[in-house]
Design a protein around this motif. Structure first.
Motif, PDB file in Angstrom:
ATOM      1  N   LEU A 386       0.821  -1.088   0.073  1.00 43.79           N
ATOM      2  CA  LEU A 386       0.091  -0.021  -0.037  1.00 43.79           C
ATOM      3  C   LEU A 386       1.117   1.126  -0.124  1.00 43.79           C
ATOM      4  O   LEU A 386       0.574   2.176  -0.846  1.00 43.79           O
ATOM      5  N   ILE A 389       2.117   1.630  -3.351  1.00 45.09           N
ATOM      6  CA  ILE A 389       1.018   2.317  -4.323  1.00 45.09           C
ATOM      7  C   ILE A 389       1.034   3.930  -4.139  1.00 45.09           C
ATOM      8  O   ILE A 389       1.182   4.737  -5.062  1.00 45.09           O
ATOM      9  N   ARG A 460      -0.500  -1.510 -10.815  1.00 41.15           N
ATOM     10  CA  ARG A 460      -1.568  -2.248 -11.196  1.00 41.15           C
ATOM     11  C   ARG A 460      -1.724  -3.718 -10.817  1.00 41.15           C
ATOM     12  O   ARG A 460      -2.613  -4.114 -10.314  1.00 41.15           O
ATOM     13  N   VAL A 463      -2.620  -3.716  -6.964  1.00 43.97           N
ATOM     14  CA  VAL A 463      -4.225  -3.434  -6.866  1.00 43.97           C
ATOM     15  C   VAL A 463      -4.925  -4.763  -7.148  1.00 43.97           C
ATOM     16  O   VAL A 463      -5.620  -5.110  -6.620  1.00 43.97           O
ATOM     17  N   GLU A 464      -4.616  -5.096  -8.412  1.00 43.71           N
ATOM     18  CA  GLU A 464      -5.431  -6.221  -9.161  1.00 43.71           C
ATOM     19  C   GLU A 464      -5.320  -7.643  -8.143  1.00 43.71           C
ATOM     20  O   GLU A 464      -6.238  -8.453  -8.082  1.00 43.71           O
ATOM     21  N   TYR A 466      -5.200  -7.596  -5.196  1.00 49.33           N
ATOM     22  CA  TYR A 466      -6.055  -7.628  -4.157  1.00 49.33           C
ATOM     23  C   TYR A 466      -7.494  -7.186  -4.516  1.00 49.33           C
ATOM     24  O   TYR A 466      -8.550  -6.696  -3.702  1.00 49.33           O
ATOM     25  N   GLY A 468      -8.638  -5.161  -6.274  1.00 48.21           N
ATOM     26  CA  GLY A 468      -8.961  -3.833  -6.642  1.00 48.21           C
ATOM     27  C   GLY A 468      -9.061  -3.417  -8.105  1.00 48.21           C
ATOM     28  O   GLY A 468      -8.896  -4.163  -8.948  1.00 48.21           O
ATOM     29  N   THR A 469      -9.459  -2.003  -8.054  1.00 48.70           N
ATOM     30  CA  THR A 469      -9.032  -1.508  -9.372  1.00 48.70           C
ATOM     31  C   THR A 469      -8.268  -0.174  -9.355  1.00 48.70           C
ATOM     32  O   THR A 469      -8.275   0.451  -8.395  1.00 48.70           O
ATOM     33  N   ILE A 470      -7.686   0.075 -10.686  1.00 44.75           N
ATOM     34  CA  ILE A 470      -7.035   1.600 -10.810  1.00 44.75           C
ATOM     35  C   ILE A 470      -7.274   2.079 -12.027  1.00 44.75           C
ATOM     36  O   ILE A 470      -7.260   1.375 -13.235  1.00 44.75           O
ATOM     37  N   VAL A 484      -7.959   4.660  -6.913  1.00 39.22           N
ATOM     38  CA  VAL A 484      -7.608   3.226  -6.753  1.00 39.22           C
ATOM     39  C   VAL A 484      -8.731   2.961  -5.940  1.00 39.22           C
ATOM     40  O   VAL A 484      -8.902   3.662  -4.872  1.00 39.22           O
ATOM     41  N   LEU A 486      -9.994  -0.451  -3.476  1.00 41.45           N
ATOM     42  CA  LEU A 486      -9.461  -1.549  -2.794  1.00 41.45           C
ATOM     43  C   LEU A 486     -10.830  -1.874  -1.809  1.00 41.45           C
ATOM     44  O   LEU A 486     -11.591  -1.135  -1.133  1.00 41.45           O
TER      45      LEU A 486
END
Length: 502
Positions: A386, A389, A460, A463-464, A466, A468-470, A484, A486
């Motif tokens: 984190l 990021i 990316r 994030v992906e 976990y 998640g999206t960005i 971002v 999560l």
């Protein structure tokens, strides 16, 4: 064209249902048509047989009269022979009788005053020619009508005992179809009743039959829609099914096996291609500092003179050049190592607000601001990832600032939305061009003069990993905002653990 297109888009179930109903309708109409046709054919045959029987009976009676008359048998004597007997014949046989000579002139009629409206006074020439040319010497005229009713006229020769023609016998006959028409009406009424019940039964059978036929096909269709290349696809297992459906299911299961095998091969090929491209990029990045290092060493080797008074300055310059190039190589190796080793997850329950605030403490720029809509938003992930990021996004934002920009600004915000922890990093830098937007997350793509372009690709991947999206929005000359998302952990126990561990 539109109607044709709509029909093409009908489902198989609807087509089967309508086909069965259509077959029932066609069969019913054919039965009704054949039955009515048969009624009319029977009526026609009945009238033909009845007229022929009357004609034969009357001719036998006429032959009896001719055999017992005292007049000489000739055409001229026919009116005299049947002067009193023709009415008797007509009454006995219940029909009108007309006798003509061989030229079609009327000699005697059972009617006292023969009406032109019922039949012509004389036989017309076309009819007379047909009578003379007929092999059986018998003709039935079907074209004459009387009072809108079907009307027949039978013509045959009257012969003497030696079978010599004496005259022409005409028997008018009105076809009375009242009985058959009544039978047809009764049949149609009964048929409509039976047909309506049969149509209802057909609709019910068609509905359940079409549902049964398409049930298995729909299940296969739904599974095909859910089939994905990079996901685990389940095979279809059915019990007793028709042979055609079983073949379709087997084909789908074989397709799943082939698809899984192809997906594995494709993934392996993509990984090999990615590593091949990465190796090329690393080799290229390493060759860049090696060339000036080689040239520096060769130059120092040629110009080395221990007695030179500036030898220490030249040695220091030589050493700085080598150290600078070695640092460049170290940065390349570190970036490649970081990209290749993702994600190294040490998951723990974290307060996103606190971690983001902690990550921003390493930046000294006064124009970086932080905002949080609430004091804590809990998620579960690796603390280091984190921080990586946030630091990478903020670093990119600061590097996007123009050197001549008077009021640079980078704003970091944390908030909760739709069950997700949202982090936004907004700058008012030079923005991203339209050409670069589609490639911004590609490995080794960069718009800067230094670096390997792996930062956003690494983010990316983190994030992906976990779930998640960005994404981002950018306008050239205005600025860029990265978003971002999560997943959020809402358990109170996990929240307490986070407070304890933080």
């Amino acid at each position: 064209m539109k109607e044709k297109f709509k029909i093409k888009r009908w489902s198989l179930r609807v087509r089967i249902f309508l086909s069965l109903i259509l077959i029932t309708l066609i069969a019913s109409f054919l039965i009704a048509f054949v039955s009515i046709y048969q009624f009319k054919k029977e009526a026609k045959e009945y009238h033909e047989d009845r007229l022929e029987r009357k004609e034969n009976s009357i001719k036998e009676h006429i032959s009896y009269v001719l055999a017992n008359t005292t007049y000489p048998l000739s055409t001229e004597n026919l009116p005299l022979i049947f002067r009193d007997r023709i009415h008797e014949l007509a009454n006995i046989h219940g029909t009108e009788i007309n006798i003509y000579d061989l030229d079609g002139k009327l000699l005697k009629s059972s009617k006292a005053a023969f009406s032109v409206d019922t039949i012509n006074q004389d036989i017309t020439e076309p009819v007379l020619r047909v009578i003379r040319s007929t092999a059986e010497k018998r003709f039935v005229d079907l074209k004459t009508t009387l009072n809108n009713k079907k009307f027949r006229s039978s013509y045959s020769y009257i012969k003497d005992t030696k079978f010599k023609p004496l005259g022409i016998l005409n028997l008018p006959y009105i076809e009375d179809d009242g009985y058959y028409e009544k039978e047809i009406s009764n049949f149609i009424a009964r048929f409509v009743q039976v047909y309506s019940f049969m149509l209802l039964i057909s609709v019910i059978i068609a509905y359940f039959l079409s549902s049964y036929i398409t049930k298995s096909i729909k299940e296969v269709s739904d599974r095909i829609k859910e089939t994905r290349l990079n996901e685990v696809n389940e095979k279809i297992h059915m019990g007793d099914t028709p042979q055609e459906i079983s073949l379709l299911v087997d084909a789908y299961n074989n397709l799943v096996d082939d698809l899984d095998e192809s997906a594995a091969l494709l993934a392996q090929k993509e990984r090999e291609e990615a590593w091949r491209e990465m190796a090329k990029q690393v080799a290229h990045e390493i060759k860049n500092p090696l060339t000036p290092m080689r040239l520096t060493v060769q130059s120092f080797q040629r110009k080395f003179d221990p007695s030179d008074p500036k030898i220490h300055e030249k040695l220091a310059e030589y050493s700085n050049t080598l150290i600078q190039q070695i640092d460049t190589m170290t940065a390349v190796a570190s970036a490649f190592s970081n990209f290749a080793s993702l994600p190294a997850q040490q998951n723990e329950t974290l307060n996103v607000v606190k971690i983001v605030q902690l990550a921003l403490e390493i930046f000294n720029e006064c124009y970086i601001t932080f905002h949080a809509d609430e004091p804590q938003i809990i998620t579960r992930m690796d603390r280091t990832q984190l921080i990586r990021i946030i630091t990478n996004l903020v670093k990119n934002a600061t590097q996007a600032m123009d050197d001549h920009q008077r009021e640079p600004k980078v704003d970091v915000r944390v908030y909760r939305e739709a069950g997700q922890a949202k982090i936004t990093v907004t700058d008012n830098g030079k923005g991203i061009t339209v050409e670069d937007k589609s490639r911004i997350f590609e490995p080794k793509f960069t718009t800067k003069n230094s670096g390997m372009g792996l930062g956003l690709s690494i983010i990316r991947n983190i994030v992906e990993s976990y779930h998640g999206t960005i994404n981002f929005k950018s306008s050239a000359g205005v600025g860029t905002t990265f978003y971002v998302s999560l997943p959020i952990t809402t358990s109170e126990n996990e929240t307490q653990t986070e407070h304890t561990n933080f």
